[in-house]
Design a protein around this motif. Sequence first.
Motif, PDB file in Angstrom:
ATOM      1  N   ALA A 286       0.860  -1.182   0.000  1.00 26.23           N
ATOM      2  CA  ALA A 286       0.000   0.000   0.000  1.00 26.23           C
ATOM      3  C   ALA A 286       0.893   1.227   0.000  1.00 26.23           C
ATOM      4  N   GLU A 287       0.687   2.120  -0.971  1.00 22.54           N
ATOM      5  CA  GLU A 287       1.500   3.322  -1.101  1.00 22.54           C
ATOM      6  C   GLU A 287       0.645   4.571  -0.918  1.00 22.54           C
ATOM      7  N   TRP A 288       1.106   5.466  -0.067  1.00 23.61           N
ATOM      8  CA  TRP A 288       0.470   6.774   0.113  1.00 23.61           C
ATOM      9  C   TRP A 288       1.316   7.810  -0.622  1.00 23.61           C
ATOM     10  N   ALA A 289       0.724   8.513  -1.576  1.00 24.89           N
ATOM     11  CA  ALA A 289       1.425   9.566  -2.319  1.00 24.89           C
ATOM     12  C   ALA A 289       0.832  10.921  -1.947  1.00 24.89           C
ATOM     13  N   TYR A 290       1.694  11.903  -1.645  1.00 24.10           N
ATOM     14  CA  TYR A 290       1.199  13.212  -1.216  1.00 24.10           C
ATOM     15  C   TYR A 290       2.259  14.271  -1.460  1.00 24.10           C
ATOM     16  N   THR A 291       1.795  15.499  -1.510  1.00 20.67           N
ATOM     17  CA  THR A 291       2.685  16.642  -1.663  1.00 20.67           C
ATOM     18  C   THR A 291       2.931  17.268  -0.301  1.00 20.67           C
ATOM     19  N   HIS A 292       4.179  17.255   0.123  1.00 17.41           N
ATOM     20  CA  HIS A 292       4.618  17.790   1.419  1.00 17.41           C
ATOM     21  C   HIS A 292       5.317  19.123   1.159  1.00 17.41           C
TER      22      HIS A 292
ATOM     23  N   ASP B 125       8.128  19.862   1.807  1.00 13.56           N
ATOM     24  CA  ASP B 125       9.497  19.546   1.407  1.00 13.56           C
ATOM     25  C   ASP B 125       9.584  18.849   0.050  1.00 13.56           C
ATOM     26  N   GLY B 126       8.427  18.572  -0.570  1.00 13.39           N
ATOM     27  CA  GLY B 126       8.450  17.926  -1.872  1.00 13.39           C
ATOM     28  C   GLY B 126       7.449  16.786  -1.968  1.00 13.39           C
ATOM     29  N   GLU B 127       7.553  16.027  -3.056  1.00 14.24           N
ATOM     30  CA  GLU B 127       6.645  14.903  -3.272  1.00 14.24           C
ATOM     31  C   GLU B 127       7.104  13.697  -2.453  1.00 14.24           C
TER      32      GLU B 127
END
Length: 494
Positions: free
Chosen positions: A444-450, A452-454
Motif C-alpha cells: 500500500a503506497e500513500w502519495a502526497y505533496t509535502h 518539502d516535496g513529493e
Amino acid sequence: MEATGVWFENSLWPSGASPGAFARDVFRLENCKTDKEKALVFNKWMLRCFNRGPNLKLPGMGGYLRCTDPTILFTSWGHNECTGWGWVATEALMAAGLKARRAVAFNLGHTFYEVWYKGENGKESWHAFDPFIGWHFTNDEGEVASCEELAANPDLVLHPRSGSAEPLGFHPELAGVLHRYQVHDLIDVKQEIQNKDICFNPKIGQSYSLLWRPENPELSLPCEGNRVDGAHCTITLYNEEGKVRHPEHYPYWKNYVWPTPKSPSHANGGQPARWHGCGALRWQPLLYGDKVIHKANNAIFENGTVKPSANKTHCEVFWKIQVPYLASYLRIGTALDIGGGDIFGISISPDNGESFHTLHWGGNHPPKVLELNPRTAPSINGLREFIIRMDMSSQSKNSTLRLRGFQINVGYQVNMNILPRLLPGKNELGIKAKSISPNIKLEAEWAYTHPDGEMVDTVTLDKAGENKTIKNLSIKSPADIIMRGVTLYCRPKD
C-alpha cells in the motif's frame, strides 16, 4: 494467486470500510465516554466527511437507481442528499451501539435522524440532527431538541438559542433557502441494520488506485443533468458574509474543491465546493495465464498470450472483476493477431454469466481501446462485480490468431473524504488481509505533496494478518499537505 479481505488505514483517520466502522473510529479518535458525546461528534464528522449533492441516477447494467445500501452510499457515491445520509447516519450509529432512528418530514420532502441518549439534564429522550447540512437546534435547557420539540415550538428554529444552525448558500439572497426544518408532519421510518463492510480481494498483478482530487472528475459517475462539477446543495468553504463557513473543517477541505455551476438554481454561485474522488483497477491478466482466470475452454496460455487449442475450435476465456466501489467506466486495450476466417469477440456479463453485452464481435481487429463510460447505456455503472468474456475461433488451417495483449482498466467513484489521509503527528499506516497466497505480496503506497516535496510512504504484507509503519509529520495543519492517492498493489514475490 490472490488475497482476500484486504484493507489499509491510518490510525489518525476514521475507517472508510463501512458506516459502523467509521462511527466506532470517530468515537475512538474523540475519546467519547457518553452517548451524548458520541452523537455530537458523529454529527461533526459526518459534516466533515460526507459531501452534499443530488441523488445519483445511474443508467446501464449496474442498477442502483435508488441505492438503499448505506455502506455503498457512504463509500462509493461520496455525496448524497438528506435521504441517503439519513440512511447512513442511522446505520452508522446503530452499528456502533447507539439507539437511532430515521424520520421523514415536510410532506416526505426531508429526512432527519434522531439519537436516543441522556442529556446533561438527566433526561433520556430523542435528539434530532439534520444529515443534509449538519445542523441541530437546542431547546431551552441547552440540549439538542427532538423533532417533536421543534414541531411544538418553531421558535427554536426561527430564533435559535444556540447550536450549529448555519445558512447554506454563498450569496446572501440565497443563504438558508434550503433550511428544511418543518417537522409538523413527521413520520418514523423503520430501518434494519445491515452491518456490511467492504474490502479488496486482489489477484496477482492487479493495482487499485484511489485519488483524492482527480484531474478528470468527469470520469466518476455523473449526477442528474450530467453535472460533474458540484451541485445545488454542496457546502462552500466561505459563507454569505465571506467568512470561513466551518473553521474546524476548513483545513481538511481546503485542497479538495471544484467550482460549482453559476446559475440561479444553485445557491453557491460558482464558489468552490468539495466533490468526490475516483480511482481505477488496472490489470494485465494474460501475464499470469490460467492462474488468474475465472474459467476457460479450448484455450492455450503461453508466454503472456492466449490462443485457441485447435482449428475450428471455439476458444473462450472468462475473467471475473471485483471492486469494492461502484464501477463507473471500463476500458479494455487489446493487441491481437487476426486474419481471414478468424473471429474475435469481447463481451461483459453483469450477472455472473447469465447474460452478456457485446463490446466487439467479428472478423476484424477491434478498436485499440474498447470503452464503456458513465454515459454509455448499457454500461457497467453501479456494478461491483462482473465478468469479461473473450471469444476466439478460426476456420483457417494456418491461422495465427492469438491475443497477445490485454489491458483492463475499471474506474470507480469513491468518497475521498474517508480515505486514510495523513495528518500532523504520528501516523500509524497499516495494511491487513484475511488471506494471502504464498507466492504474492501486498503493498500500500500513500502519495502526497509535502512542503518539502513529493512523498511516497509504503507498507507491505506477505502473509495473513496485519503490518504497520509509523510516519511522523511535523506539519502544523492538515492543509499543509495535499493527499494525491493511495494505491494497493498485489505483486509476485521476488
